[in-house]
Design an enzyme around this catalytic site. Structure first.
Site, PDB file in Angstrom:
ATOM      1  N   GLY A   1       0.845  -1.193   0.000  1.00  0.00           N
ATOM      2  CA  GLY A   1       0.000   0.000   0.000  1.00  0.00           C
ATOM      3  C   GLY A   1       0.874   1.233   0.000  1.00  0.00           C
ATOM      4  O   GLY A   1       2.000   1.223  -0.495  1.00  0.00           O
ATOM      5  N   CYS A   2       0.373   2.282   0.564  1.00  0.00           N
ATOM      6  CA  CYS A   2       1.095   3.552   0.609  1.00  0.00           C
ATOM      7  C   CYS A   2       2.402   3.406   1.381  1.00  0.00           C
ATOM      8  O   CYS A   2       2.425   2.873   2.484  1.00  0.00           O
ATOM      9  CB  CYS A   2       0.206   4.608   1.271  1.00  0.00           C
ATOM     10  N   PHE A   3       3.480   3.914   0.803  1.00  0.00           N
ATOM     11  CA  PHE A   3       4.772   3.774   1.464  1.00  0.00           C
ATOM     12  C   PHE A   3       4.866   4.565   2.756  1.00  0.00           C
ATOM     13  O   PHE A   3       5.685   4.267   3.613  1.00  0.00           O
ATOM     14  CB  PHE A   3       5.954   4.066   0.536  1.00  0.00           C
ATOM     15  N   TRP A   4       4.029   5.583   2.934  1.00  0.00           N
ATOM     16  CA  TRP A   4       4.068   6.349   4.188  1.00  0.00           C
ATOM     17  C   TRP A   4       3.761   5.458   5.382  1.00  0.00           C
ATOM     18  O   TRP A   4       4.336   5.625   6.454  1.00  0.00           O
ATOM     19  CB  TRP A   4       3.074   7.498   4.167  1.00  0.00           C
TER      20      TRP A   4
END
Length: 179
Positions: free
Chosen positions: A12-15
């Site tokens: 998913g989102c790397f954050w």
């Protein structure tokens, strides 16, 4: 024995992944970036189209004497949904797929073993995490690095990233970095 190893993971989102691994004992550094596509030197906007073939990933450098590759993967599988194809929550598209980019045969073997174990326990929803050899890692733009720590009150961070960090802190308290 190696003083550091590298794991490259898309979930998913790397954050979200970066924020969690920043708090894990044995992790030396985490960089957000892109891997797996066919466009050289991609940027965020190119990856977001879903047509570059790249995945948002984190590249985790860790000390295997403190955190094993298996430890890194156990956290990975606990903080995202490895049964969801090309999406995590509201983030949808191939750039958000679940993937482990292994750096050697040993990492591939460990990843295959964990996926097999999880599939034995996953019920009707099989693990869809891809296992692929690592390719060129392209570091993401500066504003993506340490995004959660720099923007904790941003709505996406407050409602998506923060719960994953909280889950990590609760489930893996023994693996939290000591201040």
């Amino acid at each position: 024995m190696a003083t550091s190893e590298t794991a490259t993971l898309g979930g998913g989102c790397f954050w979200c992944l970066e924020a969690v691994y920043d708090e894990m004992q044995g992790v030396l550094s985490v960089e957000s970036g892109y891997m797996g596509g066919h466009v050289p030197n991609p940027d965020y906007h190119t990856v977001c189209t879903g047509r570059s073939g790249h995945v948002e990933v984190v590249q985790v450098t860790f000390d295997p004497a403190i955190a094993s590759y298996r430890d890194i993967l156990e956290v990975f599988f606990a903080i995202h949904d490895p049964t969801s194809l090309d999406r995590q929550g509201n983030d949808s598209g191939p750039q958000y797929r679940s993937v482990i980019f292994y750096h050697d045969d040993g990492q591939r073997a460990v990843a295959e073993e964990i996926v097999r174990e999880l599939n034995d326990d996953s019920g009707p929803r099989p693990i869809v995490t891809e296992l692929r050899p690592a390719t060129t890692f392209y570091i993401a733009e500066d504003y993506h690095q340490e995004y959660f720590s720099n923007n904790p009150n941003q709505p996406y961070c407050a409602y998506v990233v923060s719960p994953k960090v909280k889950k990590f802190r609760e489930k893996f308290a023994a693996r939290l970095r000591q201040s």
